[in-house]
Design a protein around this motif. Structure first.
Motif, PDB file in Angstrom:
ATOM      1  N   GLY A  49       8.587  -6.316   2.443  1.00 44.79           N
ATOM      2  CA  GLY A  49       7.751  -7.438   2.039  1.00 44.79           C
ATOM      3  C   GLY A  49       8.458  -8.777   2.000  1.00 44.79           C
ATOM      4  O   GLY A  49       7.924  -9.754   1.485  1.00 44.79           O
ATOM      5  N   SER A  69      10.606 -14.863   0.643  1.00 42.77           N
ATOM      6  CA  SER A  69       9.176 -14.590   0.634  1.00 42.77           C
ATOM      7  C   SER A  69       8.422 -15.536   1.566  1.00 42.77           C
ATOM      8  O   SER A  69       7.276 -15.275   1.924  1.00 42.77           O
ATOM      9  CB  SER A  69       8.617 -14.687  -0.782  1.00 42.77           C
ATOM     10  OG  SER A  69       8.870 -15.970  -1.314  1.00 42.77           O
ATOM     11  N   ALA A  87       0.231  -8.521   3.376  1.00 36.63           N
ATOM     12  CA  ALA A  87       0.091  -7.215   2.731  1.00 36.63           C
ATOM     13  C   ALA A  87      -0.141  -6.093   3.741  1.00 36.63           C
ATOM     14  O   ALA A  87       0.154  -4.939   3.467  1.00 36.63           O
ATOM     15  CB  ALA A  87      -1.048  -7.254   1.718  1.00 36.63           C
ATOM     16  N   ASN A  88      -0.642  -6.432   4.945  1.00 36.84           N
ATOM     17  CA  ASN A  88      -0.942  -5.417   5.956  1.00 36.84           C
ATOM     18  C   ASN A  88       0.273  -5.011   6.783  1.00 36.84           C
ATOM     19  O   ASN A  88       0.158  -4.255   7.736  1.00 36.84           O
ATOM     20  CB  ASN A  88      -2.064  -5.907   6.881  1.00 36.84           C
ATOM     21  CG  ASN A  88      -1.661  -7.101   7.726  1.00 36.84           C
ATOM     22  OD1 ASN A  88      -0.512  -7.532   7.744  1.00 36.84           O
ATOM     23  ND2 ASN A  88      -2.620  -7.667   8.440  1.00 36.84           N
ATOM     24  N   GLU A 118      -5.986 -17.889   0.451  1.00 43.42           N
ATOM     25  CA  GLU A 118      -5.691 -16.584   1.050  1.00 43.42           C
ATOM     26  C   GLU A 118      -4.223 -16.472   1.414  1.00 43.42           C
ATOM     27  O   GLU A 118      -3.621 -15.410   1.252  1.00 43.42           O
ATOM     28  CB  GLU A 118      -6.570 -16.358   2.282  1.00 43.42           C
ATOM     29  CG  GLU A 118      -8.043 -16.211   1.935  1.00 43.42           C
ATOM     30  CD  GLU A 118      -8.932 -16.274   3.145  1.00 43.42           C
ATOM     31  OE1 GLU A 118      -9.765 -15.366   3.289  1.00 43.42           O
ATOM     32  OE2 GLU A 118      -8.807 -17.231   3.943  1.00 43.42           O
ATOM     33  N   ASP A 121      -2.331 -15.634  -1.709  1.00 39.49           N
ATOM     34  CA  ASP A 121      -2.689 -14.349  -2.312  1.00 39.49           C
ATOM     35  C   ASP A 121      -1.780 -13.238  -1.796  1.00 39.49           C
ATOM     36  O   ASP A 121      -1.771 -12.954  -0.596  1.00 39.49           O
ATOM     37  CB  ASP A 121      -4.149 -14.027  -1.974  1.00 39.49           C
ATOM     38  CG  ASP A 121      -4.680 -12.809  -2.679  1.00 39.49           C
ATOM     39  OD1 ASP A 121      -3.889 -11.952  -3.125  1.00 39.49           O
ATOM     40  OD2 ASP A 121      -5.911 -12.692  -2.793  1.00 39.49           O
ATOM     41  N   PRO A 122      -0.993 -12.568  -2.636  1.00 38.10           N
ATOM     42  CA  PRO A 122      -0.085 -11.515  -2.189  1.00 38.10           C
ATOM     43  C   PRO A 122      -0.801 -10.270  -1.682  1.00 38.10           C
ATOM     44  O   PRO A 122      -0.194  -9.414  -1.047  1.00 38.10           O
ATOM     45  CB  PRO A 122       0.750 -11.201  -3.431  1.00 38.10           C
ATOM     46  CG  PRO A 122      -0.101 -11.621  -4.577  1.00 38.10           C
ATOM     47  CD  PRO A 122      -0.922 -12.780  -4.091  1.00 38.10           C
ATOM     48  N   ASN A 123      -2.101 -10.143  -1.946  1.00 37.21           N
ATOM     49  CA  ASN A 123      -2.871  -8.991  -1.473  1.00 37.21           C
ATOM     50  C   ASN A 123      -3.431  -9.181  -0.063  1.00 37.21           C
ATOM     51  O   ASN A 123      -4.111  -8.311   0.458  1.00 37.21           O
ATOM     52  CB  ASN A 123      -4.012  -8.688  -2.447  1.00 37.21           C
ATOM     53  CG  ASN A 123      -3.481  -8.320  -3.812  1.00 37.21           C
ATOM     54  OD1 ASN A 123      -2.580  -7.497  -3.931  1.00 37.21           O
ATOM     55  ND2 ASN A 123      -4.005  -8.959  -4.837  1.00 37.21           N
ATOM     56  N   ILE A 124      -3.168 -10.337   0.527  1.00 38.55           N
ATOM     57  CA  ILE A 124      -3.646 -10.628   1.890  1.00 38.55           C
ATOM     58  C   ILE A 124      -2.459 -10.702   2.819  1.00 38.55           C
ATOM     59  O   ILE A 124      -1.445 -11.201   2.510  1.00 38.55           O
ATOM     60  CB  ILE A 124      -4.468 -11.941   1.931  1.00 38.55           C
ATOM     61  CG1 ILE A 124      -5.721 -11.743   1.099  1.00 38.55           C
ATOM     62  CG2 ILE A 124      -4.806 -12.324   3.350  1.00 38.55           C
ATOM     63  CD1 ILE A 124      -6.613 -12.948   0.990  1.00 38.55           C
TER      64      ILE A 124
END
Length: 124
Positions: A49, A69, A87-88, A118, A121-124
């Motif tokens: 990541g 990051s 995230a993908n 977006e 956003d760490p989930n994207i």
């Protein structure tokens, strides 16, 4: 003894019966990279990541050794763009105003247009 090519980064000697063929199946020991060729740029990867540079890359002067990051790059017009892991398993990029960006999958295919929220956003 024949000579085979596995990747641009490695060359190996083919041995045994394969050496007379147009190709050969190298052993694991034959394909281990012990030298990374110079190519004029720092090669980066997304690992765990974070964006990192290889310690084996001769162009990596240490600037990209610490996992990051996000990194800032320049586009063809000299404008800043930012790049971050997604995230993908791919990555996302955004312009200098952090309003207009894109999401890419792990193979480099652009899969979505994203905005600043977006991108953050760490989930994207």
């Amino acid at each position: 003894m024949g000579r085979g090519q596995w990747t641009d980064a490695t060359q190996f000697e083919c041995s045994g019966t394969d050496s007379d063929q147009d190709y050969c199946n190298p052993t694991e020991a034959e394909i281990l990279v012990d030298e990374w060729p110079e190519d004029g740029c720092v090669n980066l990867a997304i690992k765990g990541g974070k964006i990192v540079g290889s310690k084996y890359d001769p162009e990596n002067d240490g600037t990209y050794s610490k996992p990051m990051s996000e990194i800032e790059l320049c586009d063809g017009q000299g404008e800043s763009i930012y790049l971050a892991p997604a995230a993908n398993g791919g990555w996302k990029s955004i312009d200098s105003t952090k309003t207009n960006g894109y999401l890419y999958d792990s193979s480099g295919q652009q899969i979505a247009h994203i905005d600043g929220n977006e991108y953050a956003d760490p989930n994207i």
